[in-house]
Design a protein around this motif. Structure first.
Motif, PDB file in Angstrom:
ATOM      1  N   ARG A   4       0.558  -1.098  -0.224  1.00 10.05           N
ATOM      2  CA  ARG A   4      -0.471   0.054  -0.269  1.00 10.05           C
ATOM      3  C   ARG A   4       0.863   1.215  -0.260  1.00 10.05           C
ATOM      4  O   ARG A   4       1.851   1.189   0.620  1.00 10.05           O
ATOM      5  N   GLN A   5       0.198   2.174  -0.938  1.00  9.24           N
ATOM      6  CA  GLN A   5       0.886   3.727  -0.684  1.00  9.24           C
ATOM      7  C   GLN A   5      -0.072   4.690  -0.249  1.00  9.24           C
ATOM      8  O   GLN A   5      -1.625   4.579  -1.048  1.00  9.24           O
ATOM      9  N   ASP A   6       0.016   5.378   0.672  1.00 10.02           N
ATOM     10  CA  ASP A   6      -0.602   5.707   1.498  1.00 10.02           C
ATOM     11  C   ASP A   6      -1.392   7.129   0.305  1.00 10.02           C
ATOM     12  O   ASP A   6      -0.604   7.623  -0.219  1.00 10.02           O
ATOM     13  N   ASN A   7      -2.365   7.146   0.238  1.00  7.90           N
ATOM     14  CA  ASN A   7      -3.128   8.141  -0.190  1.00  7.90           C
ATOM     15  C   ASN A   7      -4.056   9.221   0.210  1.00  7.90           C
ATOM     16  O   ASN A   7      -5.230   9.204   1.237  1.00  7.90           O
ATOM     17  N   GLY A  29      -8.364  12.295   3.454  1.00  5.81           N
ATOM     18  CA  GLY A  29      -8.715  13.242   3.060  1.00  5.81           C
ATOM     19  C   GLY A  29     -10.211  13.159   3.459  1.00  5.81           C
ATOM     20  O   GLY A  29     -10.743  13.788   4.469  1.00  5.81           O
ATOM     21  N   LEU A  30     -10.910  12.446   2.273  1.00  5.38           N
ATOM     22  CA  LEU A  30     -12.403  12.117   2.811  1.00  5.38           C
ATOM     23  C   LEU A  30     -13.093  11.455   3.743  1.00  5.38           C
ATOM     24  O   LEU A  30     -14.015  12.020   3.875  1.00  5.38           O
ATOM     25  N   ILE A  31     -11.886  10.677   4.306  1.00  2.00           N
ATOM     26  CA  ILE A  31     -12.403   9.838   5.724  1.00  2.00           C
ATOM     27  C   ILE A  31     -12.331  10.731   6.794  1.00  2.00           C
ATOM     28  O   ILE A  31     -13.165  10.970   8.162  1.00  2.00           O
ATOM     29  N   SER A  34     -15.948   9.701  -3.421  1.00  2.00           N
ATOM     30  CA  SER A  34     -15.360   8.423  -2.759  1.00  2.00           C
ATOM     31  C   SER A  34     -15.038   7.718  -4.377  1.00  2.00           C
ATOM     32  O   SER A  34     -14.432   7.360  -5.136  1.00  2.00           O
ATOM     33  N   GLU A  35     -16.709   7.186  -4.715  1.00  2.00           N
ATOM     34  CA  GLU A  35     -16.869   6.564  -6.483  1.00  2.00           C
ATOM     35  C   GLU A  35     -16.491   6.951  -7.349  1.00  2.00           C
ATOM     36  O   GLU A  35     -15.326   6.707  -8.531  1.00  2.00           O
ATOM     37  N   ARG A  36     -16.477   8.558  -7.196  1.00  2.00           N
ATOM     38  CA  ARG A  36     -15.351   9.095  -8.808  1.00  2.00           C
ATOM     39  C   ARG A  36     -14.231   8.928  -8.360  1.00  2.00           C
ATOM     40  O   ARG A  36     -13.306   8.518  -9.667  1.00  2.00           O
ATOM     41  N   LEU A  37     -13.561   9.326  -7.250  1.00  2.00           N
ATOM     42  CA  LEU A  37     -12.306   9.541  -6.558  1.00  2.00           C
ATOM     43  C   LEU A  37     -11.456   7.779  -7.718  1.00  2.00           C
ATOM     44  O   LEU A  37     -10.506   7.685  -7.900  1.00  2.00           O
ATOM     45  N   GLU A  38     -12.304   6.978  -7.300  1.00  2.00           N
ATOM     46  CA  GLU A  38     -11.473   5.620  -7.385  1.00  2.00           C
ATOM     47  C   GLU A  38     -12.213   5.423  -9.007  1.00  2.00           C
ATOM     48  O   GLU A  38     -11.398   4.670  -9.646  1.00  2.00           O
TER      49      GLU A  38
END
Length: 168
Positions: A71-74, A79-81, A108-112
């Motif tokens: 995992r690479q921290d996003n 920020g959303l969380i 979050s869906e748009r981010l993904e």
């Protein structure tokens, strides 16, 4: 990790997507349990189960590249969380919290979707095969469906009654 090539960039962004999907499993669980609107809660619970599959599919892409899933921290998903956590501490109206959760889900869906679009663009440039791209395309399709479901909820009659309660 040093990023000096398109391949390195792909792996870096795949690691970010792996981080996003893993974090969203927990976030979706929280949204499903915190949301009082049954339809919204069910949508989050169903998508949480899908997101667990997304984690596995990203691992498939790592394996196809002979890379160890890391995992690479996003910071964007963080920020959303954080935004959700902050809002939960100040919102006192259940209906307002439900509307906020619905909007957060769409964000979050748009981010993904954007993340998967970028990965698939890079995969195309790198001529990666279907063993890498198929799991990512499946995830992107699921994300688009989830966004559409949330948008349908936003326009549905049950949500209109929620809005009506808020606007009096």
């Amino acid at each position: 990790m040093q990023v000096n090539s398109l391949h390195d960039l792909f792996v870096y962004e795949l690691q970010e997507m792996y981080d996003i999907e893993n974090k969203l499993v927990g976030a979706l669980n929280d949204l499903a349990t915190e949301t009082s609107n049954e339809d919204i809660s069910r949508a989050f619970a169903e998508h949480r189960e899908e997101t667990e599959n997304h984690v596995s599919r990203v691992e498939e892409a790592f394996n196809a590249l002979n890379e160890i899933p890391e995992r690479q921290d996003n910071d964007v998903v963080d920020g959303l969380i954080n935004e959700h956590d902050k809002f939960e501490s100040i919102a006192t109206n259940e209906d307002v919290r439900d509307m906020f959760a619905l909007n957060a889900g769409m964000k979050s869906e748009r981010l993904e979707i954007t993340g998967y679009e970028g990965l698939l663009m890079l995969a195309d440039q790198l001529d990666f095969g279907s063993d890498v791209t198929d799991p990512l395309e499946s995830n992107m399709s699921d994300e688009k469906d989830a966004l559409s479901d949330l948008q349908d909820l936003a326009g549905g009659s049950k949500l209109k009654s929620l809005v009506s309660r808020l606007t009096g």
